[in-house]
Design a protein around this motif. Structure first.
Motif, PDB file in Angstrom:
ATOM      1  N   THR A 310      -9.252  21.405 -31.304  1.00 23.82           N
ATOM      2  CA  THR A 310      -8.657  21.426 -29.962  1.00 23.82           C
ATOM      3  C   THR A 310      -8.213  20.034 -29.544  1.00 23.82           C
ATOM      4  OG1 THR A 310     -10.067  23.285 -29.341  1.00 23.82           O
ATOM      5  CG2 THR A 310      -9.032  22.040 -27.558  1.00 23.82           C
ATOM      6  N   SER A 313      -4.878  18.794 -31.400  1.00 26.13           N
ATOM      7  CA  SER A 313      -3.664  19.612 -31.371  1.00 26.13           C
ATOM      8  C   SER A 313      -2.399  18.814 -31.093  1.00 26.13           C
ATOM      9  CB  SER A 313      -3.810  20.733 -30.331  1.00 26.13           C
ATOM     10  OG  SER A 313      -3.988  20.193 -29.028  1.00 26.13           O
ATOM     11  N   LYS A 314      -2.497  17.710 -30.356  1.00 21.85           N
ATOM     12  CA  LYS A 314      -1.318  16.885 -30.072  1.00 21.85           C
ATOM     13  C   LYS A 314      -1.209  15.675 -30.986  1.00 21.85           C
ATOM     14  CE  LYS A 314      -0.420  18.044 -25.231  1.00 21.85           C
ATOM     15  NZ  LYS A 314      -0.201  17.492 -23.872  1.00 21.85           N
ATOM     16  N   TYR A 319       1.202  19.804 -34.738  1.00 21.66           N
ATOM     17  CA  TYR A 319       1.020  19.759 -33.279  1.00 21.66           C
ATOM     18  C   TYR A 319       1.068  21.158 -32.648  1.00 21.66           C
ATOM     19  CZ  TYR A 319       3.250  15.582 -35.125  1.00 21.66           C
ATOM     20  OH  TYR A 319       3.620  14.550 -35.942  1.00 21.66           O
ATOM     21  N   SER A 320       0.430  22.103 -33.306  1.00 21.14           N
ATOM     22  CA  SER A 320       0.434  23.488 -32.824  1.00 21.14           C
ATOM     23  C   SER A 320      -0.982  24.053 -32.877  1.00 21.14           C
ATOM     24  CB  SER A 320       1.371  24.345 -33.692  1.00 21.14           C
ATOM     25  OG  SER A 320       1.217  25.716 -33.395  1.00 21.14           O
ATOM     26  N   ASP A 321      -1.380  24.719 -31.802  1.00 26.83           N
ATOM     27  CA  ASP A 321      -2.705  25.339 -31.749  1.00 26.83           C
ATOM     28  C   ASP A 321      -2.839  26.457 -32.779  1.00 26.83           C
ATOM     29  OD1 ASP A 321      -3.524  23.700 -29.682  1.00 26.83           O
ATOM     30  OD2 ASP A 321      -2.773  25.059 -28.125  1.00 26.83           O
ATOM     31  N   GLY A 324      -4.692  24.685 -36.022  1.00 25.09           N
ATOM     32  CA  GLY A 324      -6.079  24.270 -35.867  1.00 25.09           C
ATOM     33  C   GLY A 324      -6.551  23.289 -36.921  1.00 25.09           C
TER      34      GLY A 324
END
Length: 434
Positions: A310, A313-314, A319-321, A324
């Motif tokens: 979490t 993620s950035k 850079y996408s949830d 993971g």
């Protein structure tokens, strides 16, 4: 005819340089350069044109000008060194600790362009001996810019190679702080946080140089598990210089600075926290790890692995949830290869969006309409050997083939910026092959 007379004969010189020039033209693959044979013929045979016009032709008995001789030497040096830098090798200095303990901050390298083949100059209007900055300003002009083309080299990028390349995210930098990753800042603060006049847009061959280790090549499936690299389902070699960060708990005593130095550990990289007590993040190779564990005041050692997807993620590509991934648990990810077709959807788009629109300059919207895309070039995945202190492909993605510069082959000088002369000179690293 004696050997001296033969080698000094103008026809001998003409034939030698003609053959050498022809070999270079064939390698270059641009046969318009054959017109240069006219120049070589005139230099050695007809001698009608004064090609080195900056050098005065003296009459017999005329006094030579020291200034003119110096000018001739400087012009000759600029031409020869520029030619060597473009086609054969280039000097490079390690600016950061991302490759320690394999390549050290302060190592001065010669980078071989022949290892993978030199790139034909794309931005030729450049101040000699500069890369992208001179006296605080851009040292090049984009009035002339050629398409990417690479000449034949001795081989291709292989897994395990240390590679110098142009930083993929360096096509846009902040004038006020060009060392920062502009795109990483945009993900945090948004584009509106940066004034347009503070942005510098650079062509790919003028972005900053980085050096990392190639851990996966085009077509490989890469995965990072517990901080270790796996490719195509097999764990890769842990090179002697690869290091991870460890929490080192002690009995309340610091590790002696001389002991750290003897182990090859920089004291500045080890912050002692009396509340532990111990060191929260000590970068160690596998050999250093074994030796630290045996120290009498060390109670325990454990690796600082990042499992918090979490929070990453950035920071972590793409850079996408939906993925993971973290720096220590990354993938599996297939490295794009030339001719490979991939499906495009909302999940895969973050992986390939920049490749399609920026590196390959293709129409992203058209690719989305088709729902698939076929890559035009190979890509690579690079990681620093200092795995927990390296901004690498885990943070900004793939390295395109057209960004590859060369392979470091020898350290010609090395100095430690934290020490004073002469103790700062790392004598054991001078003229060490990489």
């Amino acid at each position: 005819m004696s050997l001296k007379e033969f080698t000094s004969n103008r026809w001998t010189k003409f034939i030698f340089w003609t053959l050498l020039y022809l070999a270079w033209v064939i390698w270059l693959g641009n046969y318009w350069w054959l017109f240069g044979l006219v120049v070589i013929f005139d230099i050695f045979i007809t001698r009608k044109v004064h090609w080195n016009f900056w050098k005065k032709r003296y009459k017999e008995g005329e006094k030579h000008s020291a200034w003119n001789e110096w000018l001739d030497a400087i012009v000759f040096a600029v031409i020869v060194v520029s030619f060597l830098n473009i086609f054969f090798f280039q000097a490079f200095k390690i600016p950061s600790s991302s490759m320690e303990s394999s390549l050290y901050t302060g190592d001065h390298l010669f980078v071989s362009k022949l290892s993978y083949g030199p790139r034909v100059v794309q931005t030729p209007l450049t101040i000699p001996f500069t890369h992208n900055v001179f006296l605080g300003k851009e040292s090049y002009s984009t009035l002339i810019h050629r398409d990417y083309r690479r000449l034949k080299g001795f081989g291709q990028v292989k897994r395990g190679d240390c590679v110098v390349f142009n930083f993929p995210n360096g096509d846009t930098v902040l004038r006020s702080n060009p060392a920062l990753d502009y795109y990483a800042l945009v993900r945090i603060y948004g584009r509106e946080a940066f004034a347009p006049e503070d942005l510098i847009v650079r062509p790919a061959d003028k972005t900053d140089h980085y050096v990392k280790r190639c851990v996966a090549v085009a077509g490989d499936v890469l995965e990072v598990k517990d901080g270790l690299v796996w490719v195509n389902g097999e764990q890769q070699e842990v090179y002697p210089g690869v290091q991870l960060s460890y929490a080192v708990l002690t009995n309340g005593q610091r590790i002696n600075s001389k002991t750290l130095s003897r182990l090859g550990i920089k004291e500045t990289d080890c912050y002692y926290d009396p509340n532990l007590p111990g060191y929260r993040a000590m970068p160690l190779t596998s050999e250093q790890l074994d030796r630290v564990k045996t120290l009498p005041n060390v109670v325990s050692v454990h690796c600082e692995l990042d499992r918090n997807a979490t929070a990453s993620s950035k920071e972590i590509f793409p850079y996408s949830d939906a993925y993971g991934w973290t720096r220590d648990y990354f993938g599996p990810l297939e490295i794009p290869s030339k001719g490979k077709t991939v499906k495009l959807d909302s999940v895969s788009l973050p992986l390939y969006e920049r490749l399609i629109s920026v590196y390959e300059k293709s129409d992203l919207q058209e690719a989305l309409r088709k729902g698939e895309y076929t890559f035009k070039q190979d890509y690579y995945f690079m990681m620093g050997d200092n795995r927990h202190n390296s901004l690498d492909s885990r943070y900004w993605g793939f390295v395109p083939e057209d960004h590859i510069v060369g392979k470091p082959f020898v350290i010609w000088f090395s100095s430690d910026g934290e020490k004073k002369f002469p103790k700062n000179i790392r004598w054991g690293r001078i003229f060490k092959f990489v």
